[in-house]
Design a protein around this motif. Structure first.
Motif, PDB file in Angstrom:
ATOM      1  N   GLN A   1      18.284  18.208   4.457  1.00 10.82           N
ATOM      2  CA  GLN A   1      18.739  18.700   5.463  1.00 10.82           C
ATOM      3  C   GLN A   1      18.191  17.719   6.677  1.00 10.82           C
ATOM      4  N   MET A   2      18.722  17.160   7.753  1.00 14.34           N
ATOM      5  CA  MET A   2      18.279  16.520   8.840  1.00 14.34           C
ATOM      6  C   MET A   2      19.669  16.750   9.880  1.00 14.34           C
ATOM      7  N   ASN A   3      18.882  17.477  11.025  1.00 10.97           N
ATOM      8  CA  ASN A   3      19.183  17.881  12.271  1.00 10.97           C
ATOM      9  C   ASN A   3      18.843  17.431  13.419  1.00 10.97           C
ATOM     10  N   SER A   4      19.264  17.256  14.409  1.00  6.50           N
ATOM     11  CA  SER A   4      19.252  16.558  15.633  1.00  6.50           C
ATOM     12  C   SER A   4      18.805  15.253  15.258  1.00  6.50           C
ATOM     13  N   LEU A   5      19.503  14.698  14.945  1.00  6.87           N
ATOM     14  CA  LEU A   5      19.661  12.889  14.502  1.00  6.87           C
ATOM     15  C   LEU A   5      19.823  12.110  15.235  1.00  6.87           C
ATOM     16  N   LYS A   6      18.378  11.209  15.694  1.00 10.70           N
ATOM     17  CA  LYS A   6      18.664  10.064  16.572  1.00 10.70           C
ATOM     18  C   LYS A   6      19.071   8.882  15.850  1.00 10.70           C
ATOM     19  N   PRO A   7      19.765   7.852  16.270  1.00 11.45           N
ATOM     20  CA  PRO A   7      20.151   6.841  16.073  1.00 11.45           C
ATOM     21  C   PRO A   7      18.762   6.183  15.570  1.00 11.45           C
ATOM     22  N   GLU A   8      17.501   6.181  15.759  1.00  9.33           N
ATOM     23  CA  GLU A   8      16.638   5.130  14.999  1.00  9.33           C
ATOM     24  C   GLU A   8      16.558   5.872  13.484  1.00  9.33           C
ATOM     25  N   ASP A   9      17.173   6.932  13.537  1.00 12.73           N
ATOM     26  CA  ASP A   9      17.049   7.745  11.702  1.00 12.73           C
ATOM     27  C   ASP A   9      18.453   6.889  10.708  1.00 12.73           C
ATOM     28  N   THR A  10      18.528   6.333  11.699  1.00 14.05           N
ATOM     29  CA  THR A  10      19.923   5.113  11.068  1.00 14.05           C
ATOM     30  C   THR A  10      18.893   3.816  10.201  1.00 14.05           C
ATOM     31  N   ALA A  11      19.189   4.468   8.505  1.00 11.42           N
ATOM     32  CA  ALA A  11      18.873   3.254   7.880  1.00 11.42           C
ATOM     33  C   ALA A  11      19.078   4.596   5.939  1.00 11.42           C
ATOM     34  N   VAL A  12      19.650   3.041   4.969  1.00 10.53           N
ATOM     35  CA  VAL A  12      19.564   3.991   4.166  1.00 10.53           C
ATOM     36  C   VAL A  12      18.610   4.279   3.375  1.00 10.53           C
ATOM     37  N   TYR A  13      18.924   5.787   2.818  1.00  7.87           N
ATOM     38  CA  TYR A  13      18.221   6.561   2.063  1.00  7.87           C
ATOM     39  C   TYR A  13      18.016   6.636   0.958  1.00  7.87           C
ATOM     40  N   TYR A  14      16.810   6.426   0.336  1.00  5.80           N
ATOM     41  CA  TYR A  14      16.695   6.329  -1.174  1.00  5.80           C
ATOM     42  C   TYR A  14      16.032   8.128  -1.552  1.00  5.80           C
ATOM     43  N   CYS A  15      16.309   8.539  -2.751  1.00  4.22           N
ATOM     44  CA  CYS A  15      15.687   9.402  -3.747  1.00  4.22           C
ATOM     45  C   CYS A  15      14.692   8.684  -4.758  1.00  4.22           C
ATOM     46  N   ASN A  16      13.447   9.743  -4.984  1.00  4.99           N
ATOM     47  CA  ASN A  16      12.279   8.823  -5.503  1.00  4.99           C
ATOM     48  C   ASN A  16      12.137   9.805  -6.052  1.00  4.99           C
ATOM     49  N   ALA A  17      11.303   9.397  -7.403  1.00  2.00           N
ATOM     50  CA  ALA A  17      10.655  10.959  -8.167  1.00  2.00           C
ATOM     51  C   ALA A  17       9.342  10.471  -8.961  1.00  2.00           C
ATOM     52  N   TYR A  18       9.043  11.196  -9.041  1.00  2.00           N
ATOM     53  CA  TYR A  18       7.671  10.486 -10.074  1.00  2.00           C
ATOM     54  C   TYR A  18       6.620  11.311 -10.610  1.00  2.00           C
ATOM     55  N   ASP A  19       6.027  11.519 -11.241  1.00  2.00           N
ATOM     56  CA  ASP A  19       4.929  12.089 -11.975  1.00  2.00           C
ATOM     57  C   ASP A  19       3.549  11.864 -11.340  1.00  2.00           C
ATOM     58  N   ARG A  20       2.695  12.224 -11.435  1.00  2.00           N
ATOM     59  CA  ARG A  20       1.154  12.003 -11.176  1.00  2.00           C
ATOM     60  C   ARG A  20      -0.247  12.500 -11.839  1.00  2.00           C
ATOM     61  N   LEU A  21       0.000  11.380 -12.312  1.00  2.28           N
ATOM     62  CA  LEU A  21      -1.211  11.464 -13.568  1.00  2.28           C
ATOM     63  C   LEU A  21      -2.615  10.895 -13.079  1.00  2.28           C
ATOM     64  N   SER A  22      -3.756  12.081 -12.815  1.00  2.00           N
ATOM     65  CA  SER A  22      -5.041  12.283 -12.324  1.00  2.00           C
ATOM     66  C   SER A  22      -6.143  12.048 -12.851  1.00  2.00           C
ATOM     67  N   THR A  23      -7.443  11.386 -12.304  1.00  2.00           N
ATOM     68  CA  THR A  23      -8.558  11.302 -12.587  1.00  2.00           C
ATOM     69  C   THR A  23      -9.354  11.471 -12.267  1.00  2.00           C
ATOM     70  N   PRO A  24     -10.534  11.602 -12.752  1.00  2.20           N
ATOM     71  CA  PRO A  24     -11.642  11.724 -11.690  1.00  2.20           C
ATOM     72  C   PRO A  24     -11.841  11.244 -10.549  1.00  2.20           C
ATOM     73  N   TRP A  25     -11.163  10.013 -10.213  1.00  2.00           N
ATOM     74  CA  TRP A  25     -11.815   8.853  -9.581  1.00  2.00           C
ATOM     75  C   TRP A  25      -9.968   8.664  -9.006  1.00  2.00           C
ATOM     76  N   THR A  26      -9.020   9.041  -9.756  1.00  2.00           N
ATOM     77  CA  THR A  26      -7.823   7.955  -9.338  1.00  2.00           C
ATOM     78  C   THR A  26      -7.110   9.245  -9.399  1.00  2.00           C
ATOM     79  N   THR A  27      -5.789   8.860  -8.501  1.00  2.00           N
ATOM     80  CA  THR A  27      -4.329   9.127  -8.539  1.00  2.00           C
ATOM     81  C   THR A  27      -2.676   8.019  -8.807  1.00  2.00           C
ATOM     82  N   THR A  28      -2.414   8.387 -10.202  1.00  2.00           N
ATOM     83  CA  THR A  28      -2.006   7.035 -10.176  1.00  2.00           C
ATOM     84  C   THR A  28      -0.094   7.456 -10.156  1.00  2.00           C
ATOM     85  N   ARG A  29       1.066   6.965  -9.575  1.00  2.00           N
ATOM     86  CA  ARG A  29       1.951   7.443 -10.295  1.00  2.00           C
ATOM     87  C   ARG A  29       2.762   6.693 -10.633  1.00  2.00           C
TER      88      ARG A  29
END
Length: 124
Positions: free
Chosen positions: A81-109
């Protein structure tokens, strides 16, 4: 086949509102993290907001207080939900989805997917 399909973009005047939707199918339906990114002409793609399956959210400073991300896990859909939109919000908006794989040292998408994008244009 995995798909992220965005909808809801369009042209709006400054100060107006739009609501984006992204429906996930295939293995992205239960993604741990879903979110929105945007890319303006001549600029790099940037984070807008993300939300986990548990409802934890993260926003870019530029949209805090104006945009709200939400998620319906039963429908495998994320919203912006986008309110109070500004001209600088103009862009192509992309949806993204991922899982996280975590180890004691790193987290990877892992299992990361992108939608094709939806244009948002804010006129001054």
């Amino acid at each position: 086949q995995v798909q992220l399909v965005e909808s809801g973009g369009g042209l709006v005047q400054a100060g107006g509102s739009l609501k984006l939707s992204c429906a996930a199918s295939g293995s992205s339906k239960n993604a741990n993290v879903m979110g929105w990114y945007r890319q303006a002409p001549g600029k790099q793609r940037e984070l807008v907001a993300t939300i986990t399956r548990g409802g934890n959210t993260n926003y870019a400073d530029t949209v805090k207080g104006r945009f709200t991300i939400s998620r319906d896990n039963a429908k495998s859909t994320v919203y912006l939900q986008m309110n109070s939109l500004k001209p600088e919000d103009t862009a192509v908006y992309y949806c993204n989805a991922y899982d996280r794989l975590s180890t004691p040292w790193t987290t990877t998408r892992v299992n990361e997917y992108w939608g094709r994008g939806t244009q948002v244009t804010v006129s001054s």
